[in-house]
Design an enzyme around this catalytic site. Sequence first.
Site, PDB file in Angstrom:
ATOM      1  N   ASP A  49       5.472  13.257  32.314  1.00 40.56           N
ATOM      2  CA  ASP A  49       4.206  13.593  31.654  1.00 40.56           C
ATOM      3  C   ASP A  49       3.703  12.458  30.778  1.00 40.56           C
ATOM      4  OD1 ASP A  49       4.319  16.047  32.783  1.00 40.56           O
ATOM      5  OD2 ASP A  49       4.106  17.163  30.904  1.00 40.56           O
ATOM      6  N   HIS A 104      -5.722  15.541  26.323  1.00 43.16           N
ATOM      7  CA  HIS A 104      -4.441  16.136  25.937  1.00 43.16           C
ATOM      8  C   HIS A 104      -4.562  17.063  24.725  1.00 43.16           C
ATOM      9  CE1 HIS A 104      -0.007  16.285  25.278  1.00 43.16           C
ATOM     10  NE2 HIS A 104       0.023  16.041  26.574  1.00 43.16           N
ATOM     11  N   HIS A 196       9.583  12.873  29.539  1.00 41.14           N
ATOM     12  CA  HIS A 196       8.541  12.000  28.979  1.00 41.14           C
ATOM     13  C   HIS A 196       9.163  10.612  28.872  1.00 41.14           C
ATOM     14  CE1 HIS A 196       7.357  16.025  27.645  1.00 41.14           C
ATOM     15  NE2 HIS A 196       6.124  15.560  27.536  1.00 41.14           N
TER      16      HIS A 196
HETATM   17 ZN   LIG Z   1       1.750  15.866  27.708  1.00 40.47          ZN
END
Ligand SMILES: [Zn+2]
Length: 237
Positions: A49, A104, A196
């Site tokens: 992500d 986001h 991430h």
């Molecule tokens: Zn995110």
Amino acid sequence: MKKVFLTFIVILLIVGLLWLVSSSRTFQLFGKIVNRVDTDKKVVALTFDDGPAKGVTDTILEILDKENVKATFFLKGKELEKYLDEAKNIALNGHEIGNHSYSHKRMVFKSMDFITEEIERSNKLIQKAGYNGTIYFRPPYGKKLFMLPYFLSENNITSISWDIEAETHLDKNATPDEISKYVVKHVKPGSIILLHVMYPSRINSLNAVPLIIDELKGRGYEFVTVSELLNEERLIL
Ligand SMILES: [Zn+2]
């Protein structure tokens, strides 16, 4: 007095229920959300992500290339705009690109115009990066309630969540080895792994990637993109 108390309890229950629905990885009010697929085959999808970002994109692409693994990147429109060349490299290397919104922001209690703009703007940027496959959507922070699922369902866009989120369950200073061990312990055939890796603060997650790949390959797992994983879904007749 009793009435006031009861009203308070009802409001509390409603807020709690809405929070549960907005945070669920497996349920949304409209359309389809997938957090893993039901299969006996040892296939898993690695999903990353945020980003793209300068520098780290090259590093993660090198790792995946060396391991001959294809992954799925849920990118932010705002960063795609800034680092389009990095996104082009992701597409060029045969990875899948998904939409992770433009800015986001939590997409709960937002207008339909806001949601439409966030998703369509990012989809255009993903295509501009040279990616031509199906574009799935992953809500920022996994949050969705009414409008977002409604928009996605009207536009036949599947939400992709995850069933393995090591970073959430471990200390923020967890070592690459600890992250890898968590993933290996909890993964199942059909799992969707969330990591991430794009920002410097996530260096341990980045360094966990080769460990996770080697460990799971050693256990007979194959890494596929989200699209490929969805094709493995056992058909219930
Ligand atoms: Zn995110």
